[in-house]
Write a protein that holds these residues in place. Structure first.
Motif, mmCIF file in Angstrom:
data_model
loop_
_atom_site.group_PDB
_atom_site.id
_atom_site.type_symbol
_atom_site.label_atom_id
_atom_site.label_comp_id
_atom_site.label_asym_id
_atom_site.label_seq_id
_atom_site.Cartn_x
_atom_site.Cartn_y
_atom_site.Cartn_z
ATOM 1 N N GLN A 73 -12.667 -1.028 15.245
ATOM 2 C CA GLN A 73 -13.018 -2.540 15.554
ATOM 3 C C GLN A 73 -12.910 -3.354 14.398
ATOM 4 O O GLN A 73 -13.279 -2.857 13.398
ATOM 5 N N ASN A 74 -12.479 -4.440 14.514
ATOM 6 C CA ASN A 74 -12.349 -5.447 13.369
ATOM 7 C C ASN A 74 -13.862 -6.054 13.187
ATOM 8 O O ASN A 74 -14.609 -5.849 14.382
ATOM 9 N N ALA A 75 -14.154 -6.998 12.359
ATOM 10 C CA ALA A 75 -15.311 -7.749 12.287
ATOM 11 C C ALA A 75 -15.499 -8.514 13.546
ATOM 12 O O ALA A 75 -16.745 -8.705 13.924
ATOM 13 N N LEU A 76 -14.593 -9.255 13.989
ATOM 14 C CA LEU A 76 -14.936 -10.011 15.040
ATOM 15 C C LEU A 76 -15.281 -9.124 16.306
ATOM 16 O O LEU A 76 -16.228 -9.616 17.187
ATOM 17 N N GLU A 77 -14.599 -8.270 16.686
ATOM 18 C CA GLU A 77 -14.826 -7.345 17.623
ATOM 19 C C GLU A 77 -16.220 -6.842 17.500
ATOM 20 O O GLU A 77 -16.948 -6.647 18.532
ATOM 21 N N LEU A 78 -16.717 -6.547 16.272
ATOM 22 C CA LEU A 78 -18.069 -5.839 16.110
ATOM 23 C C LEU A 78 -19.121 -6.783 16.310
ATOM 24 O O LEU A 78 -20.001 -6.517 16.952
ATOM 25 N N ARG A 79 -19.075 -8.252 15.830
ATOM 26 C CA ARG A 79 -19.794 -9.250 15.736
ATOM 27 C C ARG A 79 -20.021 -9.753 17.334
ATOM 28 O O ARG A 79 -21.117 -10.074 17.731
ATOM 29 N N GLU A 80 -18.858 -9.527 18.161
ATOM 30 C CA GLU A 80 -19.086 -10.005 19.443
ATOM 31 C C GLU A 80 -19.368 -8.804 20.511
ATOM 32 O O GLU A 80 -19.382 -9.167 21.555
ATOM 33 N N GLY A 81 -19.944 -7.705 19.916
ATOM 34 C CA GLY A 81 -20.151 -6.659 20.830
ATOM 35 C C GLY A 81 -18.952 -5.924 21.634
ATOM 36 O O GLY A 81 -19.357 -5.606 22.731
#
Length: 76
Positions: free
Chosen positions: A16-24
């Motif tokens: 998962q990229n940073a955005l996917e991780l940040r948005e759960g």
């Protein structure tokens, strides 16, 4: 020169990229133990031949380094 007639079909999943991780973001696929089949985790939403998953010669999990994919595809 000898040529190979073997064709391998592989599937590589990226982390998962940073955005996917940040948005759960959820990981929506599951892998079988032999690393050949990928299935949607929510298989009730899938119909037809896809409901049983997709089969490949090899599935590379998230975090697999590029050289591992290359070694399998070219050297084996």
């Amino acid at each position: 020169m000898a040529s190979s007639t073997n064709i391998k079909v592989v599937c590589r999943f990226r982390p998962q990229n940073a955005l996917e991780l940040r948005e759960g973001g959820d990981i929506v696929v599951a892998f079988d133990e032999n690393l050949q089949t990928v299935q949607m985790k929510n298989s009730q939403a899938v119909s037809g031949p896809e409901k049983d998953g997709f089969t490949f010669d090899r599935v590379f999990l998230m975090g697999t380094k590029q050289h591992k994919v290359f070694d399998y595809g070219v050297k084996e």
